[in-house]
Write a protein that holds these residues in place. Structure first.
Motif, short mmCIF file in Angstrom:
data_model
loop_
_atom_site.label_atom_id
_atom_site.label_comp_id
_atom_site.label_asym_id
_atom_site.label_seq_id
_atom_site.Cartn_x
_atom_site.Cartn_y
_atom_site.Cartn_z
N SER A 94 18.42 72.52 30.96
CA SER A 94 17.13 73.19 30.97
C SER A 94 16.19 72.58 29.94
O SER A 94 16.62 71.89 29.01
N PHE A 96 11.80 73.24 28.29
CA PHE A 96 10.54 73.97 28.30
C PHE A 96 9.39 73.00 28.57
O PHE A 96 9.30 71.95 27.93
N ARG A 130 16.70 73.58 35.45
CA ARG A 130 15.72 74.64 35.24
C ARG A 130 14.64 74.14 34.28
O ARG A 130 14.93 73.55 33.25
N GLU A 132 11.30 75.73 32.27
CA GLU A 132 10.69 77.00 31.91
C GLU A 132 9.34 76.76 31.23
O GLU A 132 9.15 75.73 30.59
N ASN A 134 6.18 79.22 29.17
CA ASN A 134 5.76 80.54 28.68
C ASN A 134 4.26 80.53 28.46
O ASN A 134 3.74 79.66 27.78
N PHE A 151 6.27 77.47 40.26
CA PHE A 151 6.92 78.26 39.21
C PHE A 151 6.81 79.74 39.57
O PHE A 151 5.80 80.18 40.14
N GLU A 154 9.39 85.23 35.82
CA GLU A 154 10.73 85.75 35.61
C GLU A 154 10.73 86.98 34.71
O GLU A 154 11.70 87.69 34.65
N HIS A 172 7.06 84.65 31.23
CA HIS A 172 8.09 83.61 31.35
C HIS A 172 8.10 83.11 32.79
O HIS A 172 8.39 83.86 33.72
N VAL A 174 9.38 80.09 35.59
CA VAL A 174 10.54 79.22 35.78
C VAL A 174 10.46 78.52 37.13
O VAL A 174 10.02 79.09 38.12
#
Length: 181
Positions: A94, A96, A130, A132, A134, A151, A154, A172, A174
């Motif tokens: 994963s 970000f 994954r 992610e 934010n 996206f 979540e 959030h 994802v």
């Protein structure tokens, strides 16, 4: 350097220090609403050089993949940044996604295109499962660009990051690599 439809992606390198400082000075007020507070040194070539050195080391370790954005018609002028950070492999696979663009370059489709490229790079080259992101609820442009790229929301992270001196909630978002088994 990688080119994506006239946008050049330059890996973090300390030679970009003056251009990066210029980018942050030009966009200081525009980004203030969405960025952590920075000391005055951050806006100098020296401050950016120190950050770029740290990014180069993190890239060599595989912890981050960070590109500075130029438009082919504006050589020597950074117009944004896009990155995958906190890259974790093993059972997690994963990272970000982070991104920002010069105020004069928004609403032109640049970031939609670059996020699409970065997701493909993350899934196909880095083999991430994954990705992610934010985003503060009030940042509608950012939420829209992520949704355009598939996206999904979540959840809500309460008081997730300290932005401009205030602990802000973040949505959030994802994207899962469904092709990875």
């Amino acid at each position: 350097m990688i080119e994506v439809n006239g946008l050049q992606l330059i890996p973090a390198d300390m030679s970009l220090a003056e251009e990066a400082a210029d980018y942050y000075r030009r966009n200081r007020e525009f980004l203030k609403e969405f960025e952590p507070e920075h000391g005055e040194e951050f806006y100098t070539a020296y401050g950016q050089k120190m950050g770029l050195i740290a990014e180069e080391i993190a890239m060599k370790r595989g912890n981050i993949c960070r590109f500075y954005i130029r438009h082919k018609d504006m050589p020597g002028k950074i117009i944004g940044v896009i990155s995958l950070s906190d890259i974790t492999m093993g059972f997690f696979c994963s990272a970000f996604l982070g991104y920002k663009l010069d105020e004069t370059c928004i609403n032109r489709g640049y970031m939609t295109e670059l996020i699409s490229w970065m997701v493909t790079y993350g899934f196909e080259t880095l083999h991430l499962h994954r990705i992610e992101a934010n985003v503060m609820p009030k940042n509608e442009r950012s939420l829209r660009v992520l949704e355009k790229n598939g996206f999904e929301r979540e959840g809500l992270a309460k008081k997730y990051l300290r932005i401009n001196g205030v602990w802000e909630d973040h949505i959030h978002m994802v994207k899962i690599n469904d092709g990875m088994h």
